[in-house]
Design an enzyme around this catalytic site. Structure first.
Site, PDB file in Angstrom:
ATOM      1  N   ASP A 199      23.305  34.360 103.317  1.00 16.39           N
ATOM      2  CA  ASP A 199      24.601  35.020 103.409  1.00 16.39           C
ATOM      3  C   ASP A 199      25.502  34.294 104.408  1.00 16.39           C
ATOM      4  O   ASP A 199      25.044  33.874 105.476  1.00 16.39           O
ATOM      5  CB  ASP A 199      24.362  36.464 103.877  1.00 16.39           C
ATOM      6  CG  ASP A 199      25.602  37.322 103.787  1.00 16.39           C
ATOM      7  OD1 ASP A 199      26.205  37.358 102.708  1.00 16.39           O
ATOM      8  OD2 ASP A 199      25.968  37.953 104.798  1.00 16.39           O
ATOM      9  N   GLU A 241      25.578  30.831 100.371  1.00 14.18           N
ATOM     10  CA  GLU A 241      26.874  31.434 100.061  1.00 14.18           C
ATOM     11  C   GLU A 241      27.885  30.805 101.019  1.00 14.18           C
ATOM     12  O   GLU A 241      27.939  31.152 102.198  1.00 14.18           O
ATOM     13  CB  GLU A 241      26.830  32.944 100.273  1.00 14.18           C
ATOM     14  CG  GLU A 241      28.091  33.620  99.782  1.00 14.18           C
ATOM     15  CD  GLU A 241      28.614  34.733 100.681  1.00 14.18           C
ATOM     16  OE1 GLU A 241      29.572  35.394 100.264  1.00 14.18           O
ATOM     17  OE2 GLU A 241      28.099  34.934 101.791  1.00 14.18           O
TER      18      GLU A 241
HETATM   19  C1  NOJ Z   1      28.713  38.319 101.814  1.00 11.77           C
HETATM   20  C2  NOJ Z   1      28.190  39.380 100.926  1.00 11.77           C
HETATM   21  O1  NOJ Z   1      28.177  38.909  99.595  1.00 11.77           O
HETATM   22  C3  NOJ Z   1      29.093  40.581 101.094  1.00 11.77           C
HETATM   23  O2  NOJ Z   1      28.794  41.575 100.157  1.00 11.77           O
HETATM   24  C4  NOJ Z   1      28.970  41.085 102.514  1.00 11.77           C
HETATM   25  O3  NOJ Z   1      29.883  42.135 102.738  1.00 11.77           O
HETATM   26  C5  NOJ Z   1      29.252  39.974 103.524  1.00 11.77           C
HETATM   27  N1  NOJ Z   1      28.603  38.757 103.190  1.00 11.77           N
HETATM   28  C6  NOJ Z   1      28.806  40.373 104.902  1.00 11.77           C
HETATM   29  O4  NOJ Z   1      27.398  40.339 104.957  1.00 11.77           O
END
Ligand code: NOJ
Length: 536
Positions: A199, A241
């Site tokens: 993440d 991500e």
């Molecule tokens: C990316 C995640 O996909 C999202 O859903 C989340 O709110 C943020 N990171 C914070 O963790």
């Protein structure tokens, strides 16, 4: 090719809490998901990506983790997790899990200890005595988040949070924190996961001095995670991500050591291309993200559990995507994204849905499918923020859509029960019975994709088509060759693809019949697509 397993196959993104409830408490759970593995294997899923399932106050769909070593009690136990991994493995399905290392929940014991002044934990987070001058910059969720520094009464200091104020950022510059992170990675790797969806990577690798600014060249910590995995678990991957500029991509794959990245550049331009019925923005995005190391891979997606982020489009481009796919302000989020699901965005139009999925399956990379999109589920705009696209899976037309036996008011999230995408209308059971359903079309498309491994593994080039609405890509790997052509326009096209350059006979992959081009030209219907494999 087990060591490069992520170069092909289908990754299926699933929210455990909204997929299948095995014990009638209204929350989906790991056992419920395990009970659906046969369906997923039959669909052609080779890897499950589980959204966060850890103990959490659940204020950010589980991304606010309060214990990195457990399972949320509504979702099951660690034993259930291991059983799921094993049952998936029996069916040739790998499991990757979300790894949220940028922050914890403010209820995490580390933060509780830190704010109480425990010297062993204080430096786990990022503190300031005074409110930093840049406290209003670098906000990820404008509208719902007012600052990136919040005063904590107990600590009597400000703490940094890239996201919501209940998600304090961990201080990755602290070696003790990094040791904890390695422990977490090691723990889940030992439990048999095949990878981690990391993440918020850009924020994770920001050096402390650059908080609030763009990421610096500090990829060393990331690389250490990769090395740790390489030594012990060679086939466990890191899927990042990171919605970053193209100049930075090389560092994430290279020095950062990530095996895969989501292709956000392609995702935004794909939606722009569909909105304008013009393939050129997509072709440009592919060119910009080409040339990654052979051992690395893009993860392509149409939709996921978040809004579609259009932040990198120019104003007029974003306006066109909004006009086409999210015209109502309620469909938009933070003025830069769309909080809708795939099928309603395309008006449930079958030809456009097939076009979108066909593109997904033939872009350079590995496709990622968001649960429910295989049957064309819709969203619920009455729900807050991104909750709109996180409603329960619609299994049947029966009571509760087959998701749970609980009363609907006990559901973890309301099921879509009104409008054209309600579960009585859109559900898996009905589509399984219907040979012409979207689901069964997707089955065929995925089967076709398995016959073209060169799409995931091979080199590729964009073919000139002489037609702005048509995207044609040629994939080659050894002797193998496939050409995928897509017409983004609502009227037919006959691009000249100079097919005589291919050595061998052309086979239309979907029909498995020889394909005779009209001269050099390929016939594409309105929103049509054609995959041609060259066979000796
Ligand atoms: C990316 C995640 O996909 C999202 O859903 C989340 O709110 C943020 N990171 C914070 O963790």
């Amino acid at each position: 090719m087990t060591e490069r397993w992520y170069k092909n196959g289908l990754i299926y993104e699933v929210g455990v809490r909204t997929y299948a409830d095995s014990n009638g408490d209204g929350s989906g759970d790991l056992r419920g998901l395990a009970g659906r593995l046969d369906y997923l294997a039959a669909l052609g899923v080779t890897c499950l990506w589980l959204l966060p399932f850890y103990p959490s106050p659940w204020r950010d769909d589980g991304y606010d983790v309060s214990d990195f070593y457990g399972v949320h009690s509504d979702l099951g136990t660690l034993g259930d997790f291991v059983q799921l991994v094993q049952a998936a493995d029996d069916r040739g399905i790998r499991v990757i899990v979300d790894l949220v290392l940028n922050h914890t929940s403010d209820e995490h014991p580390w933060f509780q200890a830190a704010r109480a002044g425990d010297p062993a934990f204080r430096d786990f987070y990022v503190w300031a005595d005074r409110r930093p001058a840049d406290a209003e910059s670098g906000i990820v969720f404008p509208g719902v988040q007012k600052t990136t520094w919040t005063y904590d009464r107990k600590a009597r200091r400000y703490y940094f949070h890239r996201f919501y104020d209940f998600e304090p950022d961990l201080n990755i510059d602290n070696p003790v924190v990094r040791a904890e992170m390695e422990k977490i990675i090691g723990f889940w790797a030992e439990l048999g996961v095949s990878g981690f969806r990391m993440d918020a990577v850009p924020f994770l690798i920001e050096p402390a001095g650059a908080r609030g600014l763009a990421p610096g060249p500090e990829f060393a910590h990331l690389h250490a995670f990769r090395q740790q995995l390489s030594w012990r678990h060679g086939d466990v991957i890191l899927l990042g991500e990171a919605n970053v500029e193209r100049e930075e991509i090389g560092d994430y794959f290279g020095v950062g050591g990530l095996h895969m990245l989501f292709n956000f550049t392609v995702n935004q331009r794909l939606w722009l291309a569909l909105a304008r019925e013009d393939a050129r923005p997509l072709a440009r995005a592919l060119a910009e993200t080409a040339g990654i190391p052979a051992s690395d891979q893009w993860a392509n997606f149409l939709r996921n559990h978040d809004e579609i982020d259009l932040g990198r489009l120019a104003d007029d481009e974003r306006a066109d995507v909004f006009a086409a796919f999210g015209p109502d302000p309620d469909m938009q989020l933070y003025e830069r994204g769309i909080r809708r699901r795939l099928a309603p965005m395309l008006d449930g139009d079958r030809a456009r849905l097939e076009l979108a999925f066909s593109l997904l399956l033939t872009l350079p990379g590995t496709p990622v499918l968001y649960y429910g999109d295989e049957i064309g589920m819709g969203e619920d705009l009455s729900l807050r923020e991104r909750e709109s696209v996180r409603t329960p899976m619609q299994w049947t037309a029966d009571r509760n859509g087959g998701f749970s036996t609980a009363r609907q008011r006990e559901f973890a999230a309301p099921i879509v029960s009104k409008g054209p995408f309600r579960y009585a209308e859109v559900n898996l059971a009905d589509q399984q019975q219907d040979a012409d359903s979207l689901l069964n079309w997707l089955h065929r498309a995925l089967r076709a994709r398995r016959q073209c491994p060169e799409i995931g593994e091979g080199g590729w080039e964009t073919l000139p088509t002489g037609n702005a609405s048509v995207l044609a890509l040629r994939f080659r790997s050894g002797e193998r060759e496939t050409i995928a052509a897509h017409n983004l326009a609502a009227t037919p096209r006959r691009p000249n693809l100079r097919l005589s350059g291919s050595a061998g006979a052309l086979v239309d992959v979907f029909s498995d019949r020889p394909y005779e081009p009209a001269g050099e030209r390929v016939e594409l219907g309105p929103h049509g697509y054609r995959w041609l494999q060259v066979r000796a």
